[in-house]
Design a protein around this motif. Structure first.
Motif, PDB file in Angstrom:
ATOM      1  N   THR A 194       0.826  -1.212   0.000  1.00 14.34           N
ATOM      2  CA  THR A 194       0.000   0.000   0.000  1.00 14.34           C
ATOM      3  C   THR A 194       0.864   1.266   0.000  1.00 14.34           C
ATOM      4  N   LYS A 195       0.203   2.386  -0.277  1.00 15.24           N
ATOM      5  CA  LYS A 195       0.805   3.720  -0.193  1.00 15.24           C
ATOM      6  C   LYS A 195       2.034   3.875  -1.087  1.00 15.24           C
ATOM      7  N   CYS A 196       1.948   3.333  -2.308  1.00 10.77           N
ATOM      8  CA  CYS A 196       3.119   3.417  -3.193  1.00 10.77           C
ATOM      9  C   CYS A 196       3.387   4.848  -3.656  1.00 10.77           C
ATOM     10  N   ASP A 197       2.427   5.746  -3.438  1.00  5.85           N
ATOM     11  CA  ASP A 197       2.668   7.154  -3.780  1.00  5.85           C
ATOM     12  C   ASP A 197       3.667   7.802  -2.824  1.00  5.85           C
ATOM     13  N   LYS A 198       4.004   7.127  -1.715  1.00  5.02           N
ATOM     14  CA  LYS A 198       4.918   7.671  -0.715  1.00  5.02           C
ATOM     15  C   LYS A 198       6.389   7.516  -1.109  1.00  5.02           C
ATOM     16  N   ILE A 199       6.667   6.693  -2.115  1.00  3.77           N
ATOM     17  CA  ILE A 199       8.061   6.487  -2.518  1.00  3.77           C
ATOM     18  C   ILE A 199       8.241   6.919  -3.977  1.00  3.77           C
ATOM     19  N   LYS A 200       9.498   7.112  -4.373  1.00  2.00           N
ATOM     20  CA  LYS A 200       9.796   7.506  -5.737  1.00  2.00           C
ATOM     21  C   LYS A 200       9.540   6.329  -6.670  1.00  2.00           C
ATOM     22  N   GLU A 201       9.092   6.640  -7.874  1.00  2.00           N
ATOM     23  CA  GLU A 201       8.718   5.589  -8.821  1.00  2.00           C
ATOM     24  C   GLU A 201       9.878   4.637  -9.123  1.00  2.00           C
ATOM     25  N   ARG A 202      11.083   5.166  -9.191  1.00  2.00           N
ATOM     26  CA  ARG A 202      12.230   4.308  -9.517  1.00  2.00           C
ATOM     27  C   ARG A 202      12.550   3.309  -8.404  1.00  2.00           C
ATOM     28  N   MET A 203      12.012   3.533  -7.200  1.00  2.00           N
ATOM     29  CA  MET A 203      12.260   2.623  -6.082  1.00  2.00           C
ATOM     30  C   MET A 203      11.216   1.517  -5.992  1.00  2.00           C
ATOM     31  N   LEU A 204      10.133   1.657  -6.747  1.00  2.00           N
ATOM     32  CA  LEU A 204       8.996   0.760  -6.597  1.00  2.00           C
ATOM     33  C   LEU A 204       9.347  -0.696  -6.900  1.00  2.00           C
ATOM     34  N   TYR A 205       9.998  -0.933  -8.025  1.00  2.00           N
ATOM     35  CA  TYR A 205      10.308  -2.316  -8.412  1.00  2.00           C
ATOM     36  C   TYR A 205      11.265  -2.969  -7.417  1.00  2.00           C
ATOM     37  N   ASP A 206      12.247  -2.210  -6.917  1.00  2.00           N
ATOM     38  CA  ASP A 206      13.177  -2.765  -5.928  1.00  2.00           C
ATOM     39  C   ASP A 206      12.441  -3.197  -4.658  1.00  2.00           C
ATOM     40  N   ARG A 207      11.467  -2.402  -4.223  1.00  2.00           N
ATOM     41  CA  ARG A 207      10.683  -2.754  -3.033  1.00  2.00           C
ATOM     42  C   ARG A 207       9.841  -4.004  -3.297  1.00  2.00           C
ATOM     43  N   GLN A 208       9.276  -4.092  -4.493  1.00  2.00           N
ATOM     44  CA  GLN A 208       8.490  -5.267  -4.858  1.00  2.00           C
ATOM     45  C   GLN A 208       9.369  -6.524  -4.874  1.00  2.00           C
ATOM     46  N   LEU A 209      10.548  -6.386  -5.454  1.00  2.00           N
ATOM     47  CA  LEU A 209      11.470  -7.526  -5.528  1.00  2.00           C
ATOM     48  C   LEU A 209      11.885  -8.002  -4.141  1.00  2.00           C
ATOM     49  N   TYR A 210      12.235  -7.060  -3.280  1.00  2.00           N
ATOM     50  CA  TYR A 210      12.672  -7.408  -1.922  1.00  2.00           C
ATOM     51  C   TYR A 210      11.574  -8.176  -1.188  1.00  2.00           C
ATOM     52  N   LEU A 211      10.359  -7.690  -1.279  1.00  2.00           N
ATOM     53  CA  LEU A 211       9.254  -8.351  -0.599  1.00  2.00           C
ATOM     54  C   LEU A 211       9.005  -9.740  -1.179  1.00  2.00           C
ATOM     55  N   ALA A 212       9.080  -9.863  -2.506  1.00  2.00           N
ATOM     56  CA  ALA A 212       8.859 -11.162  -3.150  1.00  2.00           C
ATOM     57  C   ALA A 212       9.816 -12.211  -2.599  1.00  2.00           C
ATOM     58  N   ARG A 213      11.066 -11.817  -2.383  1.00  2.00           N
ATOM     59  CA  ARG A 213      12.063 -12.763  -1.856  1.00  2.00           C
ATOM     60  C   ARG A 213      11.811 -13.083  -0.390  1.00  2.00           C
ATOM     61  N   GLU A 214      11.298 -12.094   0.353  1.00  2.00           N
ATOM     62  CA  GLU A 214      11.051 -12.290   1.782  1.00  2.00           C
ATOM     63  C   GLU A 214       9.886 -13.235   2.050  1.00  2.00           C
ATOM     64  N   ILE A 215       8.873 -13.222   1.215  1.00  2.00           N
ATOM     65  CA  ILE A 215       7.662 -13.996   1.509  1.00  2.00           C
ATOM     66  C   ILE A 215       7.698 -15.411   0.925  1.00  2.00           C
ATOM     67  N   LYS A 216       8.734 -15.744   0.161  1.00  2.00           N
ATOM     68  CA  LYS A 216       8.807 -17.079  -0.430  1.00  2.00           C
ATOM     69  C   LYS A 216       8.911 -18.183   0.614  1.00  2.00           C
ATOM     70  N   GLN A 217       9.327 -17.836   1.821  1.00  2.00           N
ATOM     71  CA  GLN A 217       9.500 -18.834   2.868  1.00  2.00           C
ATOM     72  C   GLN A 217       8.167 -19.311   3.438  1.00  2.00           C
ATOM     73  N   PHE A 218       7.085 -18.587   3.161  1.00  2.00           N
ATOM     74  CA  PHE A 218       5.795 -18.923   3.744  1.00  2.00           C
ATOM     75  C   PHE A 218       4.953 -19.774   2.789  1.00  2.00           C
ATOM     76  N   LYS A 219       4.060 -20.560   3.386  1.00  2.00           N
ATOM     77  CA  LYS A 219       3.176 -21.428   2.618  1.00  2.00           C
ATOM     78  C   LYS A 219       1.885 -20.689   2.254  1.00  2.00           C
ATOM     79  N   ASN A 220       1.175 -21.243   1.261  1.00  2.00           N
ATOM     80  CA  ASN A 220      -0.141 -20.752   0.852  1.00  2.00           C
ATOM     81  C   ASN A 220      -0.130 -19.290   0.390  1.00  2.00           C
ATOM     82  N   ILE A 221       1.010 -18.842  -0.138  1.00  2.00           N
ATOM     83  CA  ILE A 221       1.116 -17.470  -0.636  1.00  2.00           C
ATOM     84  C   ILE A 221       0.734 -17.410  -2.112  1.00  2.00           C
ATOM     85  N   HIS A 222      -0.157 -16.515  -2.467  1.00  2.00           N
ATOM     86  CA  HIS A 222      -0.530 -16.310  -3.862  1.00  2.00           C
ATOM     87  C   HIS A 222       0.685 -15.748  -4.614  1.00  2.00           C
ATOM     88  N   PRO A 223       0.939 -16.204  -5.828  1.00  2.00           N
ATOM     89  CA  PRO A 223       2.165 -15.782  -6.536  1.00  2.00           C
ATOM     90  C   PRO A 223       2.186 -14.326  -6.991  1.00  2.00           C
TER      91      PRO A 223
END
Length: 308
Positions: A194-223
């Motif tokens: 949420t609140k992606c308007d709070k960060i610069k657009e060029r940082m958005l993909y990096d934040r998405q990537l970081y989170l994607a790697r962090e949540i892979k350890q959990f089960k039943n996560i939608h891709p």
């Protein structure tokens, strides 16, 4: 569900959905998308079915379990959870295109489970109290956190849980503790930034990537991770489509031994057991193994009958 794949050029940041397996950005679309035009809030329910406080949860779940044994097509429910002030109520209002959920700049303004009936879909969006910092007293926080846990464990209508994470602050230890608990509930979990308007657009993909790697350890996560802003409606259309699929494509989780669950629920205390998320987070930070879901709730007294 149709997913339109795009490249990873800078301009593709305009596409708000990320696949956690291949890290590609997408424009999410649903085959049921024409139903978006008919999203309206129902008004046929009694007021106490709109909002459930901890002391009313037991009766609500008992009535729900009894009704589900008698009807052929039970309603589906999707739950929105997240830290305090992450923007749950604002997102629900943006999805439905009208102000149905109470919003506030103060943390802890949502104090109950709020059920919003969507006509033509036979389903409910459920808003929940935020976890984390709140100005309400600690004991009340534990009861509300216990209410969320008990609901996710016992509701036979739950088809998906949307876990909201503030993209500006990223995933926190309390989010991971909550995901650790929710992953055992046999229900699909989808992450929304949420609140992606709070960060610069060029940082958005990096934040998405970081989170994607962090949540892979959990089960039943939608891709698919959704990224949204209620300020300019970025990503709202994508999560609307996702919500439609939650109701029409994904099945509610199946709960075994329904009659036994009903008996135990009737015998349990009127209030849900407390959940001390702060204590569990401290254990997590120390690297200690978290208690199993069956034992992660605490009582002020030993009851004669415990909810399993």
């Amino acid at each position: 569900m149709n997913i339109i794949k795009v490249g990873l050029k800078f301009s593709s940041i305009k596409y708000p959905s990320l696949d956690i397996h291949n890290y590609q950005l997408y424009k999410y679309h649903s085959d049921y998308g024409n139903l978006l035009k008919g999203l309206k809030i129902g008004t046929s329910l009694m007021p106490n079915q709109y909002e459930i406080v901890p002391s009313k949860l037991k009766g609500f779940l008992i009535d729900q379990l009894k009704e589900d044994q008698q009807i052929l097509k039970k309603p589906k429910e999707v739950l929105f959870v997240g830290r305090s002030n992450v923007g749950k109520s604002s997102l629900i209002n943006a999805i439905l295109g009208q102000k149905v959920a109470l919003t506030s700049s103060k943390t802890g303004s949502t104090l109950r489970l709020q059920f919003h009936n969507i006509q033509k879909i036979n389903g409910y969006i459920v808003d929940s109290p935020g976890y984390g910092f709140s100005k309400i007293n600690v004991d009340a926080q534990k009861y509300m956190q216990g209410m969320i846990y008990t609901y996710t464990k016992l509701s036979s209508r739950l088809s998906r849980i949307y876990v909201l994470i503030d993209i500006e602050h990223g995933i926190k230890d309390k989010d991971k503790v909550m995901l650790n608990m929710l992953q055992e509930q046999n229900v699909n979990i989808q992450i929304v930034l949420t609140k992606c308007d709070k960060i610069k657009e060029r940082m958005l993909y990096d934040r998405q990537l970081y989170l994607a790697r962090e949540i892979k350890q959990f089960k039943n996560i939608h891709p698919i991770i959704h990224t949204v802003s209620t300020l300019d409606n970025f990503g709202i259309n994508d999560i609307q489509y996702s919500l439609i699929d939650s109701f029409f494509v994904h099945q509610s989780r199946s709960l075994l031994n329904m009659e036994d669950r009903l008996i135990k629920l009737i015998q349990a205390r009127n209030r849900p057991q407390k959940l001390d998320l702060n204590k569990l987070t401290k254990q997590f930070k120390k690297g200690l193994q978290l208690p199993s879901n069956e034992n992660s709730l605490t009582h002020t007294k030993k009851p004669k009958h415990q909810l399993s």
